[in-house]
Design a protein around this motif. Structure first.
Motif, PDB file in Angstrom:
ATOM      1  N   ARG A 354       0.819  -1.206   0.000  1.00 50.36           N
ATOM      2  CA  ARG A 354       0.000   0.000   0.000  1.00 50.36           C
ATOM      3  C   ARG A 354       0.850   1.252   0.000  1.00 50.36           C
ATOM      4  NH1 ARG A 354      -0.642   4.447   1.323  1.00 50.36           N
ATOM      5  NH2 ARG A 354      -2.244   5.488   2.546  1.00 50.36           N
ATOM      6  N   HIS A 355       2.018   1.203   0.643  1.00 55.77           N
ATOM      7  CA  HIS A 355       2.862   2.394   0.791  1.00 55.77           C
ATOM      8  C   HIS A 355       3.630   2.738  -0.480  1.00 55.77           C
ATOM      9  CE1 HIS A 355       1.886   2.505   5.020  1.00 55.77           C
ATOM     10  NE2 HIS A 355       2.199   1.221   5.127  1.00 55.77           N
ATOM     11  N   GLN A 356       3.534   1.898  -1.488  1.00 61.01           N
ATOM     12  CA  GLN A 356       4.176   2.210  -2.766  1.00 61.01           C
ATOM     13  C   GLN A 356       3.306   3.118  -3.626  1.00 61.01           C
ATOM     14  OE1 GLN A 356       5.346  -1.397  -4.785  1.00 61.01           O
ATOM     15  NE2 GLN A 356       6.183  -2.326  -2.915  1.00 61.01           N
ATOM     16  N   TYR A 357       2.092   3.403  -3.165  1.00 65.06           N
ATOM     17  CA  TYR A 357       1.147   4.146  -3.988  1.00 65.06           C
ATOM     18  C   TYR A 357       0.558   5.326  -3.222  1.00 65.06           C
ATOM     19  CZ  TYR A 357       1.466  -0.125  -6.728  1.00 65.06           C
ATOM     20  OH  TYR A 357       1.944  -1.178  -7.465  1.00 65.06           O
ATOM     21  N   ASP A 358       0.145   6.328  -3.972  1.00 65.19           N
ATOM     22  CA  ASP A 358      -0.497   7.506  -3.404  1.00 65.19           C
ATOM     23  C   ASP A 358      -1.998   7.270  -3.375  1.00 65.19           C
ATOM     24  OD1 ASP A 358      -1.491   9.949  -2.671  1.00 65.19           O
ATOM     25  OD2 ASP A 358      -0.823  11.020  -4.481  1.00 65.19           O
ATOM     26  N   LEU A 359      -2.538   7.077  -2.187  1.00 66.56           N
ATOM     27  CA  LEU A 359      -3.965   6.803  -2.032  1.00 66.56           C
ATOM     28  C   LEU A 359      -4.713   8.008  -1.473  1.00 66.56           C
ATOM     29  CD1 LEU A 359      -3.883   3.161  -0.587  1.00 66.56           C
ATOM     30  CD2 LEU A 359      -3.660   3.941  -2.955  1.00 66.56           C
ATOM     31  N   SER A 360      -4.128   9.185  -1.614  1.00 63.26           N
ATOM     32  CA  SER A 360      -4.723  10.382  -1.013  1.00 63.26           C
ATOM     33  C   SER A 360      -6.073  10.748  -1.626  1.00 63.26           C
ATOM     34  CB  SER A 360      -3.761  11.566  -1.148  1.00 63.26           C
ATOM     35  OG  SER A 360      -3.470  11.839  -2.517  1.00 63.26           O
ATOM     36  N   SER A 361      -6.362  10.256  -2.827  1.00 59.92           N
ATOM     37  CA  SER A 361      -7.661  10.570  -3.447  1.00 59.92           C
ATOM     38  C   SER A 361      -8.805   9.818  -2.787  1.00 59.92           C
ATOM     39  CB  SER A 361      -7.631  10.218  -4.939  1.00 59.92           C
ATOM     40  OG  SER A 361      -7.471   8.807  -5.115  1.00 59.92           O
ATOM     41  N   LEU A 362      -8.517   8.698  -2.128  1.00 56.12           N
ATOM     42  CA  LEU A 362      -9.558   7.812  -1.590  1.00 56.12           C
ATOM     43  C   LEU A 362     -10.191   8.431  -0.349  1.00 56.12           C
ATOM     44  CD1 LEU A 362     -10.822   4.976  -2.079  1.00 56.12           C
ATOM     45  CD2 LEU A 362      -9.250   4.128  -0.320  1.00 56.12           C
ATOM     46  N   ARG A 363     -11.514   8.596  -0.393  1.00 54.82           N
ATOM     47  CA  ARG A 363     -12.247   9.174   0.733  1.00 54.82           C
ATOM     48  C   ARG A 363     -12.946   8.123   1.575  1.00 54.82           C
ATOM     49  NH1 ARG A 363     -14.294  12.784  -3.370  1.00 54.82           N
ATOM     50  NH2 ARG A 363     -16.359  11.831  -3.111  1.00 54.82           N
ATOM     51  N   ALA A 364     -13.305   6.996   0.964  1.00 53.94           N
ATOM     52  CA  ALA A 364     -14.037   5.965   1.706  1.00 53.94           C
ATOM     53  C   ALA A 364     -13.922   4.629   0.986  1.00 53.94           C
ATOM     54  CB  ALA A 364     -15.504   6.343   1.875  1.00 53.94           C
ATOM     55  N   LEU A 365     -13.976   3.569   1.780  1.00 55.28           N
ATOM     56  CA  LEU A 365     -14.014   2.204   1.258  1.00 55.28           C
ATOM     57  C   LEU A 365     -15.295   1.546   1.747  1.00 55.28           C
ATOM     58  CD1 LEU A 365     -12.817  -0.442   0.035  1.00 55.28           C
ATOM     59  CD2 LEU A 365     -11.738  -0.819   2.260  1.00 55.28           C
TER      60      LEU A 365
END
Length: 637
Positions: A354-365
């Motif tokens: 997960r830390h290899q990617y920028d997930l800042s766009s994700l607001r909810a799962l």
């Protein structure tokens, strides 16, 4: 836009005056004729929404956005790790693809009310096919590509399609699965024969087209003229989607156009807190209800960008694939089954990828399709640091029945709960006599009528079965088939099925249907198939088999043969891997097999031997056999 009052106020208003509540929500849809009749009943006494409204779902999902400023916005992103392909379609490009395919279908005689079966992998053309049918007013029935020929044949005979749309192959991990042999085998079994089969040729496999019935997709499409959307009544059927029942015959869930469109648009804002222009990704299959509602219709009706993913969360190519897609397309809200994350967690327990990617766009799962176990929930919360929302719904509803409605009032998460009833749903827990139970008392999860828009108005060509299956047990209520309870805070806990439908990795499958297949083996005298707890898939089927007298077949060989039979008749999706030979099955004195008791033993639950059992000693025998197969047991006599 949603009102600004609280969840409790909105939910109460939706129950006190459902017609007015859903009249307001109908303003989200570009109607051809705005309905005046909001909530009515038909000649069978069944609920109908927006009976005099006129619209076209394809127009609402595609053409409307082209005409209102979203022509250049990405509508559909296709990402296929298994083929290395990525394709993006703007709303304008999507409209043109759909209109052309609708013209192809019209040229084959498809019109309003015609039925079409779609048996395809996760490719853009499958989405085009669904929308093209909606454009013409044809009724589509998507069949999951993982189903074996007998399953497809049953659906063909029930739908009686004029046209069947398919592809040369699907791809499972790195394996190419030819579809045409499966299709031909299904048609050999089916009584009804479609007039036309149109096959999309994929580069990975070429399908042989031998008969006058078969057509090449690209050839027909090249000569097709675009078709415009046709005017439909809100109560006209949009699609038929089959769900497993308590017998071998699946139930054809009918979804209408008007109520479905309204609920899809409402849910995107009220449940998922999504705005037009956001990127929404549901990692499901088009053959399931989630794929219909939240890959195709809801995101597009709401003006979002939707992601179509062909592959699996691991081994396509690695356990970081989900994170990569969220990063690459800046996904704002993600929706999948807990099974997918259990598979990822198994491969990457520390979520290091997960830390290899920028997930800042994700607001909810959002997760659904099965109960999200607390370890998986906690793992996701720590890995993502965004709201992780477990919610509950059914193929029959087409959208969430219980959820944490982020678009209205986010609520604290309780592990094991899908949170509270969604606006429009009057959920109650009833006992065997139909009395409403109090907090923390487990019983039947039921919904007081009327059901809100999008919920099935009936079953395809079988209203008597609809009434018998869902409405007869508790008059005035819809029986969900699940058991559960509501706690002191109003949180709903769904505990599992009360019939013989089990949930395998988010897929509802009938153990009764599996028993028919197992019982057809010449060595088997009788059998029981039960769903037991599985850390990866939620549940998995286990068969208990009694051999015919004089049979000497090796148990290991029998198990292999039964696994093969289930794969051939139902498909690999069943995950049937264990068949245990026993001397006899536990039964009541009237001869009913105690499947629930077997499941409790297999799951290691405390079991009180029912007083109606014909021979209590059988429980020790079953326990010993299960233990010998490394299936944990614990019971109290």
């Amino acid at each position: 836009m949603l009102p600004t009052d609280s969840y409790s106020q909105q939910h109460q208003r939706s129950l006190a005056d459902p017609a007015e509540f859903w009249r307001m929500q109908a303003a989200r849809i570009p109607w051809y004729r705005i309905p005046d009749q909001i909530l009515t009943t038909d000649a069978d006494g069944l609920t109908r929404w927006y009976a005099d409204g006129e619209l076209n779902t394809c127009y609402a999902a595609v053409d409307y956005h082209v005409a209102h400023g979203r022509a250049s916005q990405p509508a559909l992103i296709y990402d296929s790790p298994v083929t290395g392909q990525v394709r993006t379609y703007t709303y304008l490009e999507l409209r043109d693809e759909v209109a052309k395919l609708a013209g192809l279908l019209r040229g084959l005689g498809v019109e309003k009310g015609t039925t079409v079966v779609i048996y395809m992998p996760m490719v853009p053309e499958a989405v085009f096919a669904m929308l093209a049918c909606a454009r013409l007013g044809a009724i589509h029935s998507v069949v999951f590509g993982g189903f074996a020929p007998p399953e497809l044949a049953v659906r063909i005979d029930d739908v009686r399609p004029h046209v069947l749309l398919s592809a040369s192959c699907g791809i499972e991990f790195a394996t190419v699965v030819p579809y045409k042999p499966l299709l031909d085998a299904a048609l050999a079994l089916a009584t009804h024969q479609p007039a036309h089969c149109v096959v999309l040729q994929r580069p990975q496999c070429h399908a042989e087209l031998h008969t006058h019935r078969d057509h090449d997709w690209a050839t027909l499409l090249a000569n097709a003229q675009p078709a415009e959307p046709v005017l439909l009544m809100a109560t006209d059927p949009l699609y038929i989607l089959y769900t497993s029942g308590t017998t071998g015959k699946p139930k054809g869930i009918v979804r209408d156009n008007g109520g479905h469109a309204v609920a899809m648009a409402y849910s995107m804002e009220a449940v998922y807190s999504v705005k037009p222009g956001d990127v929404f990704w549901a990692a499901s299959d088009l053959g399931w209800a989630v794929g219909h509602s939240y890959i195709v219709y809801a995101p597009l009706i709401h003006g979002c960008t939707t992601v179509l993913f062909e592959g699996k969360p691991v081994r396509t190519p690695d356990a970081g694939t989900f994170w990569r897609i969220i990063d690459q397309y800046k996904v704002n809200v993600f929706f999948t089954a807990p099974t997918a994350f259990r598979a990822i967690r198994k491969e990457d327990s520390e979520a290091s990828l997960r830390h290899q990617y920028d997930l800042s766009s994700l607001r909810a799962l959002f997760v659904a399709g099965e109960r999200c176990d607390p370890p998986t929930l906690n793992w996701l919360q720590e890995a993502l640091n965004v709201p992780v929302v477990d919610h509950w719904w059914q193929t029959e509803s087409g959208w969430a029945m219980v959820a944490n409605q982020l678009g209205i009032e986010p609520m604290p998460v309780k592990a094991g709960s899908a949170t509270k009833p969604v606006c429009g749903y009057d959920l109650q827990i009833l006992d065997d006599d139909g009395r409403q139970l109090g907090p923390n008392q487990e019983g039947y999860v039921c919904l007081k009528l009327p059901l809100p828009p999008s919920c099935l108005p009936t079953l395809w060509n079988d209203t008597p079965r609809f009434k018998e299956s869902y409405l007869s047990r508790f008059p005035g209520y819809y029986l969900t088939g699940d058991g559960g309870y509501v706690d002191d805070d109003g949180y709903v806990f769904i505990m599992g099925r009360v019939d013989d439908v089990i949930n395998v990795a988010g897929h509802r499958l009938s153990t009764g249907e599996m028993e028919e297949v197992v019982g057809s083996h010449p060595a088997v005298a009788e059998c029981a198939v039960v769903g037991i707890a599985c850390n990866l898939r939620g549940q998995r089927p286990v068969g208990l088999v009694v051999l015919k007298d004089g049979q000497t077949i090796d148990p290991t060989q029998l198990e292999r043969e039964l696994i093969t039979r289930i794969r051939e008749h139902i498909g690999a999706v069943a995950s049937f891997r264990n068949a245990v030979v026993v001397k006899r099955l536990p039964k009541t004195r009237s001869g009913k097999i105690l499947r629930k008791t077997i499941r409790q033993l297999a799951d290691g639950e405390s079991v009180v031997i029912p007083p109606t059992i014909d021979d209590p000693a059988i429980m020790d025998e079953i326990s010993t056999v299960l233990a010998s197969h490394q299936i944990g047991i614990r019971f109290d006599s």
